[in-house]
Design a protein around this motif. Structure first.
Motif, PDB file in Angstrom:
ATOM      1  N   GLU A 125       0.847  -1.194   0.000  1.00 50.44           N
ATOM      2  CA  GLU A 125       0.000   0.000   0.000  1.00 50.44           C
ATOM      3  C   GLU A 125       0.884   1.245   0.000  1.00 50.44           C
ATOM      4  N   ASN A 126       0.229   2.390  -0.165  1.00 47.65           N
ATOM      5  CA  ASN A 126       0.916   3.693  -0.157  1.00 47.65           C
ATOM      6  C   ASN A 126       2.081   3.739  -1.153  1.00 47.65           C
ATOM      7  N   TYR A 127       1.861   3.138  -2.307  1.00 49.92           N
ATOM      8  CA  TYR A 127       2.885   3.139  -3.350  1.00 49.92           C
ATOM      9  C   TYR A 127       2.990   4.547  -3.948  1.00 49.92           C
ATOM     10  N   GLU A 128       4.211   4.978  -4.191  1.00 47.64           N
ATOM     11  CA  GLU A 128       4.428   6.281  -4.804  1.00 47.64           C
ATOM     12  C   GLU A 128       5.745   6.249  -5.569  1.00 47.64           C
ATOM     13  N   ARG A 129       5.729   6.787  -6.755  1.00 48.86           N
ATOM     14  CA  ARG A 129       6.975   6.920  -7.518  1.00 48.86           C
ATOM     15  C   ARG A 129       7.091   8.349  -8.014  1.00 48.86           C
ATOM     16  N   LYS A 130       8.287   8.865  -7.975  1.00 52.39           N
ATOM     17  CA  LYS A 130       8.468  10.251  -8.405  1.00 52.39           C
ATOM     18  C   LYS A 130       9.801  10.424  -9.113  1.00 52.39           C
ATOM     19  N   LEU A 131       9.842  11.437  -9.951  1.00 52.48           N
ATOM     20  CA  LEU A 131      11.049  11.774 -10.703  1.00 52.48           C
ATOM     21  C   LEU A 131      11.292  13.267 -10.545  1.00 52.48           C
ATOM     22  N   VAL A 132      12.528  13.639 -10.256  1.00 54.93           N
ATOM     23  CA  VAL A 132      12.922  15.042 -10.120  1.00 54.93           C
ATOM     24  C   VAL A 132      13.735  15.427 -11.356  1.00 54.93           C
ATOM     25  N   PHE A 133      13.181  16.328 -12.171  1.00 56.24           N
ATOM     26  CA  PHE A 133      13.839  16.700 -13.420  1.00 56.24           C
ATOM     27  C   PHE A 133      15.186  17.387 -13.170  1.00 56.24           C
ATOM     28  N   GLU A 134      15.254  18.214 -12.169  1.00 51.70           N
ATOM     29  CA  GLU A 134      16.431  19.036 -11.919  1.00 51.70           C
ATOM     30  C   GLU A 134      17.661  18.201 -11.570  1.00 51.70           C
ATOM     31  N   THR A 135      17.451  17.027 -10.977  1.00 55.01           N
ATOM     32  CA  THR A 135      18.578  16.193 -10.555  1.00 55.01           C
ATOM     33  C   THR A 135      18.669  14.876 -11.305  1.00 55.01           C
ATOM     34  N   GLY A 136      17.577  14.456 -11.951  1.00 53.76           N
ATOM     35  CA  GLY A 136      17.567  13.170 -12.636  1.00 53.76           C
ATOM     36  C   GLY A 136      17.436  11.988 -11.698  1.00 53.76           C
ATOM     37  N   GLU A 137      16.990  12.227 -10.469  1.00 50.52           N
ATOM     38  CA  GLU A 137      16.842  11.138  -9.506  1.00 50.52           C
ATOM     39  C   GLU A 137      15.391  10.680  -9.443  1.00 50.52           C
ATOM     40  N   GLY A 138      15.211   9.359  -9.459  1.00 48.40           N
ATOM     41  CA  GLY A 138      13.892   8.766  -9.282  1.00 48.40           C
ATOM     42  C   GLY A 138      13.803   8.063  -7.950  1.00 48.40           C
ATOM     43  N   GLN A 139      12.587   7.973  -7.418  1.00 45.32           N
ATOM     44  CA  GLN A 139      12.363   7.278  -6.148  1.00 45.32           C
ATOM     45  C   GLN A 139      11.060   6.498  -6.203  1.00 45.32           C
ATOM     46  N   VAL A 140      11.039   5.362  -5.514  1.00 44.57           N
ATOM     47  CA  VAL A 140       9.820   4.578  -5.319  1.00 44.57           C
ATOM     48  C   VAL A 140       9.715   4.271  -3.825  1.00 44.57           C
ATOM     49  N   THR A 141       8.548   4.500  -3.251  1.00 45.83           N
ATOM     50  CA  THR A 141       8.294   4.132  -1.850  1.00 45.83           C
ATOM     51  C   THR A 141       6.999   3.331  -1.780  1.00 45.83           C
ATOM     52  N   PHE A 142       6.946   2.376  -0.829  1.00 44.77           N
ATOM     53  CA  PHE A 142       5.715   1.619  -0.584  1.00 44.77           C
ATOM     54  C   PHE A 142       5.840   0.940   0.775  1.00 44.77           C
ATOM     55  N   GLN A 143       4.728   0.405   1.233  1.00 44.21           N
ATOM     56  CA  GLN A 143       4.700  -0.238   2.548  1.00 44.21           C
ATOM     57  C   GLN A 143       3.965  -1.566   2.461  1.00 44.21           C
ATOM     58  N   THR A 144       4.386  -2.494   3.337  1.00 43.74           N
ATOM     59  CA  THR A 144       3.604  -3.702   3.594  1.00 43.74           C
ATOM     60  C   THR A 144       3.148  -3.620   5.052  1.00 43.74           C
ATOM     61  N   ASP A 145       2.473  -4.655   5.500  1.00 42.17           N
ATOM     62  CA  ASP A 145       2.007  -4.594   6.892  1.00 42.17           C
ATOM     63  C   ASP A 145       3.151  -4.679   7.890  1.00 42.17           C
ATOM     64  N   LYS A 146       4.355  -5.096   7.428  1.00 44.23           N
ATOM     65  CA  LYS A 146       5.469  -5.271   8.359  1.00 44.23           C
ATOM     66  C   LYS A 146       6.708  -4.449   8.010  1.00 44.23           C
ATOM     67  N   ASN A 147       6.671  -3.708   6.883  1.00 40.12           N
ATOM     68  CA  ASN A 147       7.906  -3.049   6.467  1.00 40.12           C
ATOM     69  C   ASN A 147       7.604  -1.843   5.581  1.00 40.12           C
ATOM     70  N   SER A 148       8.582  -0.971   5.478  1.00 48.90           N
ATOM     71  CA  SER A 148       8.518   0.185   4.581  1.00 48.90           C
ATOM     72  C   SER A 148       9.752   0.175   3.701  1.00 48.90           C
ATOM     73  N   PHE A 149       9.581   0.528   2.414  1.00 53.86           N
ATOM     74  CA  PHE A 149      10.660   0.398   1.438  1.00 53.86           C
ATOM     75  C   PHE A 149      10.902   1.715   0.698  1.00 53.86           C
ATOM     76  N   LEU A 150      12.159   1.923   0.323  1.00 53.58           N
ATOM     77  CA  LEU A 150      12.560   3.076  -0.485  1.00 53.58           C
ATOM     78  C   LEU A 150      13.587   2.600  -1.506  1.00 53.58           C
ATOM     79  N   ARG A 151      13.344   2.946  -2.776  1.00 54.68           N
ATOM     80  CA  ARG A 151      14.332   2.712  -3.831  1.00 54.68           C
ATOM     81  C   ARG A 151      14.694   4.060  -4.432  1.00 54.68           C
ATOM     82  N   LYS A 152      15.969   4.271  -4.667  1.00 53.44           N
ATOM     83  CA  LYS A 152      16.445   5.508  -5.286  1.00 53.44           C
ATOM     84  C   LYS A 152      17.374   5.154  -6.446  1.00 53.44           C
ATOM     85  N   TYR A 153      17.296   5.921  -7.503  1.00 59.60           N
ATOM     86  CA  TYR A 153      18.107   5.630  -8.685  1.00 59.60           C
ATOM     87  C   TYR A 153      18.462   6.917  -9.437  1.00 59.60           C
TER      88      TYR A 153
END
Length: 751
Positions: A125-153
């Motif tokens: 749940e709470n999935y979100e992906r975003k891209l910042v044009f100024e820096t070229g960095e992308g991120q993905v965040t989401f949660q499960t019932d037991k954990n929270s995750f972040l990916r950056k690229y």
């Protein structure tokens, strides 16, 4: 719908759901490499690309020996037998190649897929992906019932690799691996048969090697030494790593940092190449630093390059949708200008059956993609374009010599990893289109005007332009009236209303582009006081150009031939070339006829819905130069509603349909042209003496309030503007080259 499903602004976008197809993935690029992140929380795929990966299915192609049959072709066209002329060159091709179908350019291909499998995340749940044009960095965040995750690229401009950090609040388990992008018949035309499923053989020969710290993906092309590779290097993790079954298994980890590099290889079996790349990747991180510290160090090295280039100018609009389109387009083109310019898909691809081979289509698409680079101050992007053209000069010379028996250069309508002109058929006799080299010359000349770099003009622009002119000196011949005749000729991609074939004589576009070339040669050389002997020759040559013709409605004809009738229901507007880039220096009656042709064409364009989007950009540019703010707005509105995916990546057709980068460059150029224009003025000796700057010449209602900073203009000027409700509030002009100028539309009238 697009605007309701995301958070948007000039900084980037945020989406609350995953991408289920590559066309809507998160686009990362450093110019030379591309990464397209898509898929869901449990199984994310990052499709990797590299700008030079055009599958070398056909190599060593040469043009047909058309020059020896040119008198016959010209006579057929003079006799009104246009289809016979097209059939003649196609029969020559069939005899030479032993093929019935035309040959497509070698296609741009995906290098492979990087997979990130996160275990126990089927429900999230709470999935979100975003891209910042100024820096070229992308991120993905989401949660499960037991954990929270972040990916950056991000795709590093400093270190030439994809940098990925995966984080979680609690320990997690991952599988990370590489695979060939699967072949899926997607309904598009199969241009090259590279798989058994498409009627060919297995053209790609991939092999995956396990290493102590990662994976090597080695792929050779069938029957060739050359190929490409991907290196996946696990740089750092706080978990337990095992590499088996050609996968990397990482368990009980909160942080993982890995690096990925995609590259072309002249010898896919040369393991020293892989070892060298791997060694470079291993040296990028410091074992004494944490995962986050290493990521931030790598990111800082990249960001200082990316940010400086991206922040050279700015635009703010009250209309946030258009504002995001503008900056997303800049980001997409900027991220796909490396050693090569953006191809039809920038530098991204998720299919092998790419529309039109995802090549460099040089009869409008490529020109539209790079159109915004100069006003945005991205001169490095223009170097990608010039470097590509200069790298194909020998092919262009061969085209001119073999096809037309001419000196100089002939740039074909389609190129990819070679510049030989071999792509044409009876319906589309593109081998008869001769405007390519002169159109490329436009950008060489414009670069000089924007930068004031006289050495560039003398050493880069002038040699290219002179070779383009040499072609015309041999190709053109006098007609019965004493004017030059363009025969054969072609107006992309239209057919006269009373003919069954597009082959023709004296296409208006061919005349316009050639006239622009010779005028620019004369003006550039006169301004710098060079090449006077050639200038005299070019002036005489220019005086013999055939006159434009007007039809019974008083409109500029698309073909300057009496017996060819106009056909307005076509997506191209090639005969309006003179209005694409500026208000042309033409006789009043020619300008009036061009305006009439434009008005007739625009009545039909209003009814189009995002069809061939780059054609809408060209129509919009004509509108801006004629001061038609309403029609410029219609073109922008059509594209904004029909030609963008949810990530603000652009498409060729409405839907959006057919992933395509053309208008990512064209829309920012069009928007700026609606706000400010700059024209060269010359004296009686054809020397540049002054610049005319026009403020808010065609501001559409969609852009009625906003501001721009540091927009580049011809003459080396930089301008800031602020306006509200279509009315100028303030402006400031910088003149670092100390040029003479006057301004129209300023607060106090003309300056």
């Amino acid at each position: 719908m697009l605007r309701q499903l995301l958070i948007q602004n000039k900084e980037g976008y945020t989406l609350p759901y995953p991408a289920w197809r590559w066309e809507e993935g998160m686009l990362l690029g450093n110019g030379s490499q591309g990464a397209d992140a898509w898929g869901d929380a449990e199984h994310e795929k990052i499709t990797l690309t590299e700008e030079t990966l055009f599958a070398p299915v056909d190599e060593g192609l040469t043009p047909i020996e058309m020059a020896e049959r040119l008198p016959e072709i010209r006579k057929l066209l003079k006799d009104g037998k246009s289809k016979d002329a097209s059939e003649l060159v196609v029969s020559m091709f069939r005899e030479k190649e032993g093929l019935e179908e035309k040959i497509w350019t070698n296609p741009f291909i995906p290098a492979g897929d990087l997979h990130i499998l996160t275990e126990n995340t089927e429900i999230y749940e709470n999935y979100e992906r975003k891209l910042v044009f100024e820096t070229g960095e992308g991120q993905v965040t989401f949660q499960t019932d037991k954990n929270s995750f972040l990916r950056k690229y991000f795709l590093s401009r400093a270190d030439e690799c994809l940098v990925v950090e995966i984080c979680s609040e609690e320990p997690a388990d991952y599988q990370i691996y590489l695979s060939r992008t699967p072949y899926v018949k997607n309904g598009m035309h199969v241009n090259k048969k590279m798989f058994p499923a498409s009627g060919g053989t297995q053209f790609f020969k991939p092999h995956i090697q396990e290493q102590d710290t990662g994976l090597w993906y080695q792929c050779a092309y069938e029957g060739k030494e050359k190929g490409y590779g991907i290196i996946l290097e696990i740089a750092q993790t706080d978990g337990n790593t095992e590499i088996s079954g050609k996968k990397i298994h990482i368990k009980d980890t909160k942080k993982v940092l890995f690096l990925v590099r995609t590259f072309a290889a002249e010898n896919a079996g040369n393991e020293n190449l892989w070892k060298n790349h791997q060694a470079e990747l291993q040296e990028m991180t410091d074992g004494n630093c944490s995962v986050e510290e290493n990521y931030q160090k790598l990111f800082a090295r990249h960001k200082v390059i990316h940010q400086e280039r991206f922040n050279r100018m700015d635009l703010t609009l009250e209309n946030k949708h258009l504002e995001t389109m503008f900056h997303a387009g800049r980001y997409e083109i900027f991220s796909s200008c490396g050693k090569l310019p953006p191809n039809l898909q920038g530098v991204w691809n998720g299919t092998y059956d790419t529309p039109w081979s995802s090549d460099y289509t040089q009869n409008g698409n490529l020109q539209t993609a790079i159109m915004g680079l100069l006003p945005c101050g991205d001169f490095e992007g223009m170097e990608s374009y010039f470097g590509y053209q200069e790298g194909l000069l020998e092919d262009y010379r061969e085209n001119s010599r073999v096809l037309y028996g001419c000196r100089g250069i002939h740039v074909p309508s389609r190129t990819s990893d070679c510049g030989v002109d071999f792509h044409f058929d009876i319906t589309w006799p593109m081998v008869f289109w001769t405007a390519g080299a002169a159109w490329v010359s436009h950008f060489y000349y414009d670069y000089w005007l924007y930068t004031g770099d006289d050495e560039f003009f003398k050493n880069r622009a002038l040699p290219f332009m002179k070779e383009a002119a040499l072609f015309y000196e041999d190709y053109l011949y006098e007609d019965e009236r004493g004017y030059w005749e363009f025969n054969p000729s072609y107006s992309p991609e239209n057919t006269p209303g009373n003919k069954d074939n597009a082959a023709c004589i004296n296409a208006t576009m061919d005349i316009s582009v050639a006239m622009e070339l010779f005028r620019n040669l004369i003006t550039g050389c006169r301004t710098l006081g060079i090449e006077e002997e050639n200038v005299q020759k070019w002036k005489i040559f220019l005086d013999k150009m055939p006159p434009y013709l007007m039809n019974e409605e008083g409109a500029l004809k698309e073909w300057a031939t009496e017996d060819l009738e106009d056909r307005y229901d076509h997506r191209h507007s090639s005969h309006l070339y003179m209005l694409y880039y500026d208000v042309p220096d033409e006789k009043p009656e020619v300008l009036e006829a061009a305006k009439k042709a434009y008005e007739i064409k625009m009545k039909r364009k209003k009814e189009e819905q995002g069809t061939m989007a780059f054609g809408l950009v060209q129509a919009g540019m004509a509108a801006a130069h004629l001061g038609d703010r309403e029609m410029a707005g219609v073109m922008l509105k059509s594209m904004s509603e029909n030609n963008y995916y949810r990530t603000y990546a652009s498409s060729h057709d409405y839907g959006p349909s057919i992933f395509n980068a053309d208008i990512s460059g064209g829309v920012p150029a069009l928007m700026l042209e609606c706000l400010v224009q700059c024209s060269v003025l010359t004296d009686e000796e054809d020397r540049i003496c002054e610049y005319e700057i026009r403020l808010l010449p065609a501001v559409p209602d969609l852009m009625k309030t906003g501001e721009i900073e540091n927009v580049h203009l011809r003459g080396g000027f930089l301008i800031d503007l602020k306006w509200e409700n279509g009315m100028l509030v303030s402006w400031n002009l910088k003149n670092p080259l100390h040029r003479k100028y006057h301004v129209l539309g300023g607060q106090n009238g003309e300056k």
